[in-house]
Design a protein around this motif. Sequence first.
Motif, PDB file in Angstrom:
ATOM      1  N   ARG A  33       6.182 -14.046 -15.696  1.00 34.32           N
ATOM      2  CA  ARG A  33       5.718 -14.160 -14.312  1.00 34.32           C
ATOM      3  C   ARG A  33       6.423 -15.356 -13.682  1.00 34.32           C
ATOM      4  O   ARG A  33       6.449 -16.452 -14.267  1.00 34.32           O
ATOM      5  N   VAL A  34       6.985 -15.159 -12.497  1.00 34.76           N
ATOM      6  CA  VAL A  34       7.727 -16.204 -11.803  1.00 34.76           C
ATOM      7  C   VAL A  34       7.192 -16.312 -10.379  1.00 34.76           C
ATOM      8  O   VAL A  34       7.044 -15.301  -9.685  1.00 34.76           O
ATOM      9  N   ILE A  35       6.900 -17.534  -9.967  1.00 34.59           N
ATOM     10  CA  ILE A  35       6.447 -17.809  -8.604  1.00 34.59           C
ATOM     11  C   ILE A  35       7.532 -18.633  -7.919  1.00 34.59           C
ATOM     12  O   ILE A  35       7.924 -19.681  -8.422  1.00 34.59           O
ATOM     13  N   VAL A  36       8.000 -18.143  -6.784  1.00 29.76           N
ATOM     14  CA  VAL A  36       9.137 -18.753  -6.098  1.00 29.76           C
ATOM     15  C   VAL A  36       8.632 -19.553  -4.901  1.00 29.76           C
ATOM     16  O   VAL A  36       7.782 -19.085  -4.140  1.00 29.76           O
ATOM     17  N   THR A  37       9.169 -20.764  -4.741  1.00 30.47           N
ATOM     18  CA  THR A  37       8.755 -21.594  -3.607  1.00 30.47           C
ATOM     19  C   THR A  37       9.862 -21.612  -2.555  1.00 30.47           C
ATOM     20  O   THR A  37      10.409 -20.572  -2.211  1.00 30.47           O
ATOM     21  N   HIS A  38      10.232 -22.763  -2.055  1.00 34.15           N
ATOM     22  CA  HIS A  38      11.051 -22.902  -0.861  1.00 34.15           C
ATOM     23  C   HIS A  38      12.480 -22.407  -1.047  1.00 34.15           C
ATOM     24  O   HIS A  38      13.034 -22.422  -2.133  1.00 34.15           O
ATOM     25  N   GLY A  39      13.060 -21.977   0.073  1.00 35.07           N
ATOM     26  CA  GLY A  39      14.416 -21.463   0.068  1.00 35.07           C
ATOM     27  C   GLY A  39      14.423 -19.973   0.376  1.00 35.07           C
ATOM     28  O   GLY A  39      13.592 -19.475   1.124  1.00 35.07           O
ATOM     29  N   SER A  40      15.367 -19.282  -0.238  1.00 36.36           N
ATOM     30  CA  SER A  40      15.493 -17.837  -0.024  1.00 36.36           C
ATOM     31  C   SER A  40      14.567 -17.097  -0.985  1.00 36.36           C
ATOM     32  O   SER A  40      15.007 -16.315  -1.830  1.00 36.36           O
ATOM     33  N   SER A  41      13.271 -17.351  -0.842  1.00 37.97           N
ATOM     34  CA  SER A  41      12.305 -16.847  -1.818  1.00 37.97           C
ATOM     35  C   SER A  41      12.229 -15.330  -1.830  1.00 37.97           C
ATOM     36  O   SER A  41      12.105 -14.719  -2.901  1.00 37.97           O
ATOM     37  N   ALA A  42      12.301 -14.684  -0.672  1.00 38.18           N
ATOM     38  CA  ALA A  42      12.161 -13.226  -0.626  1.00 38.18           C
ATOM     39  C   ALA A  42      13.271 -12.533  -1.410  1.00 38.18           C
ATOM     40  O   ALA A  42      13.031 -11.553  -2.118  1.00 38.18           O
ATOM     41  N   VAL A  43      14.494 -13.059  -1.292  1.00 35.22           N
ATOM     42  CA  VAL A  43      15.628 -12.466  -2.002  1.00 35.22           C
ATOM     43  C   VAL A  43      15.453 -12.610  -3.508  1.00 35.22           C
ATOM     44  O   VAL A  43      15.651 -11.654  -4.269  1.00 35.22           O
ATOM     45  N   LEU A  44      15.072 -13.796  -3.951  1.00 39.70           N
ATOM     46  CA  LEU A  44      14.908 -14.028  -5.386  1.00 39.70           C
ATOM     47  C   LEU A  44      13.739 -13.230  -5.940  1.00 39.70           C
ATOM     48  O   LEU A  44      13.830 -12.657  -7.031  1.00 39.70           O
ATOM     49  N   VAL A  45      12.631 -13.161  -5.215  1.00 40.15           N
ATOM     50  CA  VAL A  45      11.481 -12.369  -5.664  1.00 40.15           C
ATOM     51  C   VAL A  45      11.888 -10.914  -5.839  1.00 40.15           C
ATOM     52  O   VAL A  45      11.570 -10.270  -6.854  1.00 40.15           O
ATOM     53  N   ARG A  46      12.581 -10.361  -4.871  1.00 45.03           N
ATOM     54  CA  ARG A  46      13.007  -8.960  -4.963  1.00 45.03           C
ATOM     55  C   ARG A  46      13.917  -8.738  -6.169  1.00 45.03           C
ATOM     56  O   ARG A  46      13.755  -7.763  -6.924  1.00 45.03           O
ATOM     57  N   TYR A  47      14.861  -9.642  -6.377  1.00 49.31           N
ATOM     58  CA  TYR A  47      15.785  -9.514  -7.508  1.00 49.31           C
ATOM     59  C   TYR A  47      15.023  -9.544  -8.840  1.00 49.31           C
ATOM     60  O   TYR A  47      15.279  -8.718  -9.733  1.00 49.31           O
ATOM     61  N   LEU A  48      14.097 -10.478  -8.972  1.00 55.56           N
ATOM     62  CA  LEU A  48      13.356 -10.606 -10.233  1.00 55.56           C
ATOM     63  C   LEU A  48      12.492  -9.369 -10.483  1.00 55.56           C
ATOM     64  O   LEU A  48      12.392  -8.892 -11.626  1.00 55.56           O
ATOM     65  N   ARG A  49      11.878  -8.846  -9.442  1.00 54.86           N
ATOM     66  CA  ARG A  49      11.081  -7.630  -9.612  1.00 54.86           C
ATOM     67  C   ARG A  49      11.944  -6.451 -10.051  1.00 54.86           C
ATOM     68  O   ARG A  49      11.545  -5.648 -10.905  1.00 54.86           O
ATOM     69  N   GLU A  50      13.132  -6.359  -9.464  1.00 58.35           N
ATOM     70  CA  GLU A  50      14.046  -5.282  -9.836  1.00 58.35           C
ATOM     71  C   GLU A  50      14.490  -5.388 -11.286  1.00 58.35           C
ATOM     72  O   GLU A  50      14.918  -4.393 -11.882  1.00 58.35           O
ATOM     73  N   HIS A  51      14.374  -6.586 -11.842  1.00 56.71           N
ATOM     74  CA  HIS A  51      14.766  -6.800 -13.238  1.00 56.71           C
ATOM     75  C   HIS A  51      13.566  -6.951 -14.167  1.00 56.71           C
ATOM     76  O   HIS A  51      13.666  -7.553 -15.245  1.00 56.71           O
ATOM     77  N   GLY A  52      12.438  -6.422 -13.746  1.00 57.30           N
ATOM     78  CA  GLY A  52      11.300  -6.259 -14.647  1.00 57.30           C
ATOM     79  C   GLY A  52      10.332  -7.405 -14.757  1.00 57.30           C
ATOM     80  O   GLY A  52       9.403  -7.356 -15.577  1.00 57.30           O
ATOM     81  N   LEU A  53      10.486  -8.450 -13.943  1.00 57.22           N
ATOM     82  CA  LEU A  53       9.557  -9.575 -14.008  1.00 57.22           C
ATOM     83  C   LEU A  53       8.478  -9.437 -12.945  1.00 57.22           C
ATOM     84  O   LEU A  53       8.685  -8.825 -11.893  1.00 57.22           O
TER      85      LEU A  53
END
Length: 361
Positions: free
Chosen positions: A315-335
Motif C-alpha cells: 500500500r502506497v500513499i502519495v503526497t505532494h507533487g504529481s500525485s495523481a499520475v503516480l497513484v494511477r501508475y502504481l495501481r496499474e502495477h498492482g499496488l
Amino acid sequence: MAGADDHAHCADRAGEDVPVNGDLVVQRPEGLYCPPGDFYIDPWRPVARAVITHAHSDHARYGMGHYLAAAPSEGVLRSRLGDIALQTLAYGERLRHHGVTVSLHPAGHVLGSAQVRLEHEGRVWVASGDYKVAPDPTCAPFEPVRCDVFITESTFGLPIYRWCPDDELFADINAWWARNIEHGRASVLACYSFGKAQRALAGVDPSIGPIIVHGAVQPLNAAYRAAGVALPETRMVTEVKDRADLRRCLVVCPPSAAASPWMRRFGDAQVAFASGWMQVRGNRRRGGYDRGFVLSDHADWPGLLQAITATGAQRVIVTHGSSAVLVRYLREHGLQAEAFETEYGDDVVEADLQAGQEEAA
C-alpha cells in the motif's frame, strides 16, 4: 515525546502478512497524524508534538510544543527556527511512545533529512518526507526501509523527470563558469538556500575562481560545516577586497536575490537557475534566466519507483507533487495506492515553475 518508554537499535523489516486494524497515519487539518502515538509528522499547524523529517520551511514550521528530528538536522533546524524544544535521535535509534516505536532513517534529501518509521502492534508504516536516491556528498544516503505502508512524496512524479549523473552536471556548470570568466563576467547560480546551495558548492571546482554566497546561504553553510560536511571556501560580497573578483566569481544565491538590487554590484553577470524544473523546456525562459541546470534534491521518476519497490510495501500513499499520475501508475502495477492532501511543496519560485509546467502539460 521526551517521556519515551524505551530506546534500542532499530530493526529494518516489517512483519509479513499482518492484518491492518486502523491506519497509523491519517489526515487532519493540522497535518499527518499518528492516532495511537498522538503526534504529528511535519504538521503545518501548531501542535503539541511534531516529528520533523527535515528543516525545509514547508516541513518544519515554528510553533510546535515539542520537536523530534534526526540528530544531524539540529544545526539547520535551530538556524531556521531559533530556540525550540528539540529532541533528536540518531539514525536508526528507536524511541517508544504510547506503544508506537519510532525511528528515523536517512532520506538523502538534505542534511539531517529522515524517513519516519512507525511500528505498532506488528504493523510498520514509513513516511518518507522528501527524498532522493542519487548520491550526495552533503548528506547521508537514502536508506530503503521495509514496511507495510509507504507514504511517499511525488514532487517530480512524471516520467519526463530523469536526472543525469552529477559528474556530467557539474562539468557543465564548471565549463559555464569558466567561459563567463573568459568574457569578464560573474556567474550567478540561483538555487534554494538550504540543501541545493550546499550541494552545488560541494560539486563545483573551486580552483576556477572565487565563490561568493548570499547572506541567506552563509549561515546554512556554517551549519553544514559544523556537521562535518566539506564545502569550499566562500565569501560574502562585503568581504571582497579586489573588485576584479566580482567579474570572475561564482555567486550562489536564492532566486529572490537574483532579481533584486543586490545583483547590481556584479555588473553584466550571467544568471542560471539550478532546479529539477529545468528539465522542462520553457521553464528557463519563463523565469528569465540565461541558463538552466537540472539539479534537484528530490527523486526523479525512476528514483521514486526504485524507492517504492525497495520498501516492499503493498500500500502506497502519495503526497505532494504529481500525485495523481503516480497513484494511477502504481495501481496499474498492482499496488494499493491513494493520495493524501498536504500543504507541502517547494519554495515559491519552484512552485511557480511547476504551475507553469502543469499548465503547459
